[in-house]
Design a protein around this motif. Structure first.
Motif, short mmCIF file in Angstrom:
data_model
loop_
_atom_site.label_atom_id
_atom_site.label_comp_id
_atom_site.label_asym_id
_atom_site.label_seq_id
_atom_site.Cartn_x
_atom_site.Cartn_y
_atom_site.Cartn_z
N CYS A 17 2.31 2.15 -3.78
CA CYS A 17 1.49 1.05 -5.00
C CYS A 17 1.62 2.62 -5.45
O CYS A 17 0.51 3.22 -4.74
CB CYS A 17 0.38 -0.01 -4.33
N ALA A 44 0.70 -1.31 0.27
CA ALA A 44 -0.06 -0.03 -0.02
C ALA A 44 0.95 0.71 -0.07
O ALA A 44 0.66 2.41 -0.93
CB ALA A 44 -0.66 0.27 1.57
N ASP A 94 -3.25 -5.92 -4.48
CA ASP A 94 -3.43 -4.99 -2.94
C ASP A 94 -5.26 -5.93 -2.34
O ASP A 94 -4.79 -6.79 -1.23
CB ASP A 94 -4.29 -3.62 -3.13
N GLU A 95 -6.15 -6.30 -3.41
CA GLU A 95 -7.01 -7.09 -3.36
C GLU A 95 -6.55 -9.12 -3.05
O GLU A 95 -6.65 -9.52 -1.52
CB GLU A 95 -7.87 -7.20 -4.58
N ARG A 142 -9.34 -0.96 -5.06
CA ARG A 142 -7.43 -1.23 -5.11
C ARG A 142 -7.16 -2.14 -6.22
O ARG A 142 -7.93 -2.72 -6.46
CB ARG A 142 -7.98 -2.39 -3.24
N CYS A 143 -6.12 -2.21 -6.22
CA CYS A 143 -5.61 -2.78 -7.22
C CYS A 143 -5.63 -4.47 -7.15
O CYS A 143 -5.89 -5.01 -6.57
CB CYS A 143 -3.73 -2.32 -7.24
N CYS A 191 -2.99 2.20 -5.82
CA CYS A 191 -3.64 2.02 -4.77
C CYS A 191 -4.82 3.48 -3.57
O CYS A 191 -5.20 3.56 -3.74
CB CYS A 191 -3.24 1.33 -3.63
#
Length: 69
Positions: free
Chosen positions: A44, A41, A57-58, A53-54, A47
């Motif tokens: 990035c 986070a 990230d997920e 969220r990318c 994000c």
């Protein structure tokens, strides 16, 4: 390898009890997964800008949640 263990906790003036706590391996996995999520986070470019969220990230969040359930 156990995922959880019981530790004795003294009561304050009363009887003690056994408390369910995460074992060391579970704690380490959880901390490692959360650290990966936080580190991503911070670095990035997507994000902070995108309201969603990318994909990375997920995926990292899902891995972290899997260690806590």
């Amino acid at each position: 390898m156990t995922t959880a263990e019981r530790q004795w906790r003294d009561g304050s003036g009363g009887a003690g009890h056994l408390q369910h706590v995460a074992g060391n391996a579970v704690f380490t996995w959880t901390q490692t997964a959360y650290r990966a999520y936080i580190d991503h986070a911070r670095g990035c470019a997507t994000c902070p800008v995108d309201s969603g969220r990318c994909a990375t990230d997920e995926e990292l969040w899902s891995l972290y949640r899997a260690t806590t359930s």
